[in-house]
Motif scaffolding. Structure first.
Motif: not given
Length: 65
Positions: A59-63, A22-39
């Protein structure tokens, strides 16, 4: 398991995975590629929609922060 691993395991395109979550393709891609922190709310959705294969802890990276 990371979301990108889940996507590959289930042979999903980013579009199909985005539709499942239920996310946008852009958001899904960014999460898959670790390009954004997940709420937190999104992490809960991902965990539920993947039947726990991808957890909040995955989904909770250290950085993020």
């Amino acid at each position: 398991m990371m979301l990108e691993e889940y996507r590959k395991k289930h042979h999903l395109t980013y579009e199909k995975l985005a539709d499942q979550l239920g996310f946008s393709v852009n958001k899904t891609f960014r999460i898959c590629k670790d390009q954004e922190c997940v709420k937190l709310i999104d992490a809960r959705i991902i965990e539920k929609k993947t039947s726990g294969e991808v957890t909040i802890y995955d989904l909770a990276p250290d950085d993020c922060g």
